[in-house]
Design a protein around this motif. Structure first.
Motif, PDB file in Angstrom:
ATOM      1  N   LYS A 156      24.625 -11.783  25.035  1.00 60.90           N
ATOM      2  CA  LYS A 156      24.535 -10.406  26.382  1.00 60.90           C
ATOM      3  C   LYS A 156      25.820 -10.692  26.963  1.00 60.90           C
ATOM      4  CE  LYS A 156      20.281  -9.488  26.068  1.00 60.90           C
ATOM      5  NZ  LYS A 156      19.732  -7.926  25.917  1.00 60.90           N
ATOM      6  N   THR A 157      26.691 -11.554  26.722  1.00 59.71           N
ATOM      7  CA  THR A 157      28.264 -11.508  27.134  1.00 59.71           C
ATOM      8  C   THR A 157      29.245 -11.490  26.284  1.00 59.71           C
ATOM      9  OG1 THR A 157      28.443 -13.957  27.133  1.00 59.71           O
ATOM     10  CG2 THR A 157      27.037 -12.998  29.144  1.00 59.71           C
ATOM     11  N   ASP A 158      30.381 -11.769  26.632  1.00 57.41           N
ATOM     12  CA  ASP A 158      31.473 -11.528  25.774  1.00 57.41           C
ATOM     13  C   ASP A 158      32.055 -13.013  25.165  1.00 57.41           C
ATOM     14  OD1 ASP A 158      31.799  -8.631  25.837  1.00 57.41           O
ATOM     15  OD2 ASP A 158      33.124  -8.799  27.602  1.00 57.41           O
ATOM     16  N   PHE A 159      31.152 -13.996  25.470  1.00 55.38           N
ATOM     17  CA  PHE A 159      31.472 -15.353  24.942  1.00 55.38           C
ATOM     18  C   PHE A 159      30.820 -15.672  23.920  1.00 55.38           C
ATOM     19  CE2 PHE A 159      32.571 -14.766  29.823  1.00 55.38           C
ATOM     20  CZ  PHE A 159      33.900 -14.617  29.679  1.00 55.38           C
ATOM     21  N   SER A 160      31.296 -16.567  23.135  1.00 51.83           N
ATOM     22  CA  SER A 160      30.725 -16.947  21.969  1.00 51.83           C
ATOM     23  C   SER A 160      29.668 -18.262  22.461  1.00 51.83           C
ATOM     24  CB  SER A 160      31.508 -17.454  21.028  1.00 51.83           C
ATOM     25  OG  SER A 160      32.201 -18.672  21.502  1.00 51.83           O
ATOM     26  N   ARG A 161      28.965 -18.512  21.542  1.00 54.34           N
ATOM     27  CA  ARG A 161      27.992 -19.867  21.868  1.00 54.34           C
ATOM     28  C   ARG A 161      28.741 -21.173  21.621  1.00 54.34           C
ATOM     29  NH1 ARG A 161      22.587 -20.516  19.832  1.00 54.34           N
ATOM     30  NH2 ARG A 161      21.768 -23.009  20.381  1.00 54.34           N
TER      31      ARG A 161
END
Length: 373
Positions: A156-161
Motif C-alpha cells: 500500500k505504500t511506495d516502500f519495499s518489504r
C-alpha cells in the motif's frame, strides 16, 4: 572715556550674538520642516497602502510547494505558513480573504500541494476544497502478525518489504517499550492510518507503535499488570491470544478470564491449549485447523505441550483485546467452545463434561451447517 563711548562699545559686543540666534532659529525651522515633510510622506504612504489593501500576488501562481495545515492552526497560523513557503505575499492578504469566506473555518488538517506566488483568494480556494488534501490511507486489521503487516505496508505504500525489514532489524528507533526486547510482534497497532507525503518506513512504524502506546495507556496496561500479578509484556501476550480466539466484544473479557484461570489453576495443568499459538510456531495462518502431528511440534509456542504463556504476542491485538486482557470478566470458566462459526457464538464452562457437550455441538454444526470447520 565718555559715557557715550562706553555705551557704543557695549553695543558692538552684542551684535554678533544676535546673528547667531537668528541662524539657530532658521536651523530649527528647517529641521521642523524636514520632520514635517517626512511625517507627511510617511502618512500619505500609509494612507495609500491602506486604501490599496495588503500586498497580494495575482493569479494562480507557478511551481509546486508542499504545505501542511496542523491541528489547531488558526487562519493567521495558516497565513504565516503560506507566507514562509512563498505561497502568498502577505499574512494580511490571506487573513482578509479567509475572513470573507465562511468555508475557511472548515480547512482540514493535512498536506496540500500548492503553488508559489498565488493570490490569497486562489490559495484559500485550494485549502477549503477537501479534494485538494493529499491522502494516503493504509488499513491494518486486528489480528495481523508483523509479517502480514509488513506485507500490507509494502503493498500500500511506495516502500519495499526490505526497507521495512531493515527498520525492524534495528527497532530502537521506533519507540518499542523496553519489555518488548526489540520484538515488534503485538506492538504495531492495527488501525487505519493516514500517511503524510513525507512518510518513511521508520515514521510509519513509529506511528503504529505510538498508537499502541495510546491503547496501552487507555487500558492502564501497566497498572492492570501490577494488579493482576503479571508483567505488561505478559498482558500483551494475553491480549494477542484474546484477539486470536474471539471476535465478539461480549466474549473477549471471558476469554481473557479463561486464560488467567488456566494459568493460575490446576484444572488443565496450566496448559492453555490455544490452536492459534501453535499455528504461529509454524508461521502460517493462525486459524488453520491443527492435526495430531501439529500438536507435537517442538516450540515454546506449542501451548499443548508447554505450560504458561508463549514467550511473545502472536499477533497485533486491538483496543478491545488489550482492554479485555487488562480488565478480564470475573468468572470461574476454564473452557470455551465456539459452536457457530457464522455467528461466532461461544459457550463457556468450568465443567469438563459440559465442555465435551459443547464440542459435540460444534461437530454437529460442522457436519450439518458448515464446510469451513
Amino acid at each position: 572715556m565718555s559715557d557715550l563711548g562706553l555705551e557704543l562699545g557695549h553695543e558692538k559686543k552684542h551684535r554678533p550674538r544676535r546673528g547667531l540666534g537668528c541662524l539657530a532659529v532658521l536651523l530649527a525651522l528647517a529641521v521642523l520642516l524636514g520632520i514635517g515633510y517626512v511625517a507627511y510622506s510617511y502618512g500619505m504612504t500609509a494612507i495609500k497602502d491602506r486604501l490599496a489593501g495588503p500586498e497580494d500576488y495575482s493569479g494562480g501562481g507557478t511551481g509546486q510547494v508542499l504545505v501542511e495545515v496542523q491541528d489547531g492552526d488558526a487562519a493567521s497560523d495558516i497565513a504565516a505558513t503560506l507566507k514562509d513557503k512563498g505561497v502568498v505575499k502577505s499574512v494580511q492578504a490571506f487573513t482578509d480573504a479567509a475572513r470573507k469566506d465562511s468555508r475557511s473555518v472548515g480547512i482540514q488538517v493535512g498536506f496540500y500541494e500548492m503553488r508559489k506566488q498565488m493570490s490569497a483568494s486562489a490559495a484559500l480556494a485550494v485549502l477549503v476544497d477537501p479534494a485538494h488534501r493529499m491522502r494516503s490511507v493504509v488499513t491494518v486489521p486486528e489480528g495481523f502478525t508483523v509479517d502480514q503487516i509488513v506485507a500490507t505496508l509494502a503493498k500500500k505504500t511506495d516502500f519495499s518489504r526490505k526497507q521495512y525489514d531493515k527498520v525492524l532489524a534495528r527497532p530502537g528507533s521506533i519507540g518499542l517499550p523496553s519489555y518488548a526486547h526489540g520484538n515488534a510482534e503485538g506492538y504495531l497497532f492495527p488501525a487505519t492510518y493516514e500517511l503524510p507525503p513525507n512518510a518513511t518506513p521508520r515514521s510509519i512504524l513509529t506511528m503504529m507503535v505510538d498508537r499502541w502506546s495510546q491503547a496501552a495507556e487507555d487500558a492502564d496496561l501497566t497498572g492492570a499488570a501490577e494488579r493482576l500479578g503479571y508483567t505488561p509484556a505478559q498482558l500483551m501476550t494475553v491480549a494477542s491470544l484474546v484477539e486470536a480466539e474471539s471476535n465478539r466484544d461480549a466474549d473477549r473479557g471471558k476469554v481473557a478470564r479463561v486464560i488467567y484461570n488456566r494459568l493460575e489453576g490446576d484444572a488443565t495443568n496450566h496448559l492453555l491449549q490455544i490452536d492459534a499459538a501453535v499455528n504461529y510456531a509454524f508461521d502460517r495462518d493462525l486459524g488453520v485447523a491443527l492435526t495430531t502431528e501439529d500438536l507435537q511440534v517442538d516450540s515454546p509456542y506449542n501451548t499443548y505441550k508447554n505450560p504458561g504463556l508463549p514467550p511473545t504476542p502472536i499477533e497485533a491485538p486491538g483496543d478491545a483485546a488489550i482492554a479485555a486482557a487488562a480488565h478480564p470478566t470475573p468468572g470461574p470458566w476454564v473452557y470455551y467452545v465456539t459452536v457457530n462459526l457464522r455467528t461466532s457464538e461461544t459457550k463457556f464452562t468450568e465443567s469438563y463434561d459440559t465442555f465435551l457437550k459443547y464440542k459435540a455441538e460444534f461437530k454437529e454444526y460442522c457436519r450439518t451447517q458448515s464446510d469451513a470447520c
